[in-house]
Design a protein around this motif. Sequence first.
Motif, PDB file in Angstrom:
ATOM      1  N   UNK A 422      -5.576 -14.406   4.664  1.00  0.00           N
ATOM      2  CA  UNK A 422      -5.549 -13.327   3.676  1.00  0.00           C
ATOM      3  C   UNK A 422      -6.146 -13.823   2.357  1.00  0.00           C
ATOM      4  N   UNK A 423      -6.870 -12.928   1.665  1.00  0.00           N
ATOM      5  CA  UNK A 423      -7.517 -13.319   0.420  1.00  0.00           C
ATOM      6  C   UNK A 423      -6.474 -13.610  -0.658  1.00  0.00           C
ATOM      7  N   UNK A 424      -6.905 -14.311  -1.667  1.00  0.00           N
ATOM      8  CA  UNK A 424      -5.991 -14.616  -2.772  1.00  0.00           C
ATOM      9  C   UNK A 424      -5.534 -13.331  -3.476  1.00  0.00           C
ATOM     10  N   UNK A 425      -6.470 -12.404  -3.610  1.00  0.00           N
ATOM     11  CA  UNK A 425      -6.125 -11.141  -4.274  1.00  0.00           C
ATOM     12  C   UNK A 425      -4.988 -10.443  -3.528  1.00  0.00           C
ATOM     13  N   UNK A 426      -5.073 -10.456  -2.215  1.00  0.00           N
ATOM     14  CA  UNK A 426      -4.041  -9.795  -1.410  1.00  0.00           C
ATOM     15  C   UNK A 426      -2.714 -10.550  -1.540  1.00  0.00           C
ATOM     16  N   UNK A 427      -2.781 -11.870  -1.478  1.00  0.00           N
ATOM     17  CA  UNK A 427      -1.551 -12.654  -1.576  1.00  0.00           C
ATOM     18  C   UNK A 427      -0.895 -12.466  -2.942  1.00  0.00           C
TER      19      UNK A 427
END
Lengths: 452, 392
Positions: A422-427
């Motif tokens: 998962x992308x950092x933005x999502x996390x």
Amino acid sequence: MLDYSKLAAIRLGYGLSPVIESPADPQALVATVAEAGPKSGDITMDVARQVQLQVKAIRDENADDRLEQQRALSRETLTRGARQVKRRLARAVRDPGGFGERLVQFWADHFTVRAGNGIETLTSSAMVTEAIRPHITGKFGDMMFAAETHPAMVLYLDQQRSVGPNSRAAQRAPNRNLGLNENLAREMIELHSLGVTADYSQEDVRELASLLTGLYYDPASPRIFLPGRAEPGAETVLGVDYGGEEPARLEDIRAVIAHLAAHEATAAHIARKMAVHFIADDPPQPLVDRLTRVFADTEGDLAAMNLTLAEAPELETHLRQKVRQPLDFMVASLRAIGLDGPDVMALTEQEVRGWLMRGLTAMGQPWSQPRGPDGWPEEAQAWATPQGIAARTDWIIRQLPRLRKDMPDPRDLMHAAFGDAASEALQWAVPKAENAREGIAVVLASAEFNRR
Amino acid sequence: MLSRRLFLKSGALLGCSAAAHPFLSSITFASAPGDNRLVVIILRGAMDGLDVFQPYGDPELAQLRRKLSVGPQNGAHDLDGFFALHPALGDLMPLWKAGELGFVPAVSTPYRDKRSHFDGQDILEAGSGTDMPLRAQRDGWLNRLLQNMPGVESHTAYSVGLDEMRILEGPAATRSWSPATQFRLSPQGQRLLQHVWHDDPLFREAGSQAVQIISDGIEAVNEPGGPTRDARAIAQFAAARLNEETRIASFSISGWDSHAQQEKTLQRPMQRLAAAILTLKEGLGANWGRTTVLAMTEFGRTVRENGGGGTDHGTGGAMLMAGGAIRGGRALGDWPGLRESDLYAGRDLMPLRDIRAYAAWAMHDLFNVQNDILERAVFPDLDMGDNPGILA
């Protein structure tokens, strides 16, 4: 970094599932494609014929309660149609690799038959059973013949109404103005085989239309070819002569379809179309070239095409270049929240219509109702529209929670849907949602979940 | 003059407001969008112009068509003693009488001979000639119009409905929404989603627009049911936007591909077209007087009936015009005739003029756009010819 099983599940299947393991290598993946063959219990034309004969019987009998009979049959037909949708979705959700059911979807779209009413939902589902599923690891030419001569196609592209102007049928009924209809012939060349950029003319379309006369469907009879409706004499399509024998034979139609299927323009057209659907809207030319060569060298062996896709390095290099169509998005969401095939089968037909089919309509992909015989658009811009994204988000918020009582924690869902990728933005965003429902929406409406 | 490809490319590189470009603004004359409104309806599937506007005054028609397009004898509404309007469009007769409905009987795009719906629609919406490969033509001509109008904002143009509208695609920002779409999310949810869309340009742009449309308070449209509901809802939504700051709206009506049982097949799309136009008129109120509606299709159909009581893909066809701004109640342009020697390829109506010339003159008169912009940037290499005088 995604391992092969996750990469292939996202790109060639319906995404990751916390409860269903995906195959670990290309050979194992293509081995699962056979699972998408026809199974006992899949709907066939026998069922659709019965319903059509019932419709006719009610009309002919013309009893006092005719209207009630018609309404009851129409309700039953709608329910049967929804059951077919449910079976398709359940098979897609539980398919370990997902590739087989994605291929079914791809080929059903290539040979689009639009289903505008209940009976057409049955005939189009029967076509998937009888013309698509048996051939997804077979020869393209065999699938093409099965599809072009299937009652659903004969009805959809008006072949039913195309009669040789000098045939016995036309001579017997001079007042009925019987004659050719070009619809199936044109789409057979333009969409199903050579492609519109190939070198063919209006005259080829006309001659093919003339050669196709005789194809017919009658619910009361298993025959699909009536020589009395066929135009006498030979026809020339793309420089090759067909027919001319008396009476006319279905074999000539088989021969012209075999020729169209084996044409070099068809190899290039199908190769590009598969690459566009599975890899990228603007596909890398080396992949298109490989697929074209495999198609030409193997005489359209679809198992070889499937393996070429499964082994393609472009799966990784072009990751997430495709936007999931609404149906793919819906199945991927059901898988991500941990549903399995039997959970989908446990839904009532009414729930299937209200919670799933209505959602697809709002997202712009009403079941089996693309705008025309060219099927659904492929480009990302056609789906990632403001109204499309809003409708997906709305479905996640309002309908998805009805499908599972104990919805997962959004953070677990993120892990289930992306593994560790998962992308950092999502996390960053997921834990900040006000409530679990919106947390789930952040995961499933994200760009990365809506791409594959 | 800039070459067309370079011109288009410079617009694409610019990305947003082409009008701000020093070179472009120097050749852009028009003032702000003004009060005039343009609605373009794409009729997908190839509408049979000969059945919509039946040339019953042409003696050849009865030889070519036995059941279809019979004229007033079969309930069609006489228009001018030569053409009659299909009965299913009868609700539009008051507009004809008021000079708010007109048509061109024999036009086409430059597309010829292969008669593919999909290529035909792409060319219609791209507004291009046939000198560029189709796949290279992503921009639509309404978008190129916007790139050449000053004072344009994203809400200046709306595409309405769930169908993709290539006619509005391109570098100039436009809006897109469907009247039935619902979208409820807390402000925090909206912010978080915009965060996860941010690094994906396509989702960032589309998602932000969805959030913007919701925060503008634009609600889902609820029209009463029936076969024309979707068309009415789309028209109502479009009218509401046009009553605000939107000046250009586009949507499509499908279902015109009448290969068989044409009489039955065309009922629905014609009812939808009539309902959409009447809903626009009602919804626009006083603004109807400043509105021009152009309804265009990818090509016409064969002049002869086929074996199934339908018609196959053809070439020349009709364009319909409506609105309080037009000078209607008449057929524009000439009639090519239906004798064997009059036909295109012995089977189709001969187009007498490029449909883009009519669209170009409409835009010229509505938005004060100069001819050289229309002939080079909006419709590359078009010769507009004389003004046919669509507008009053």
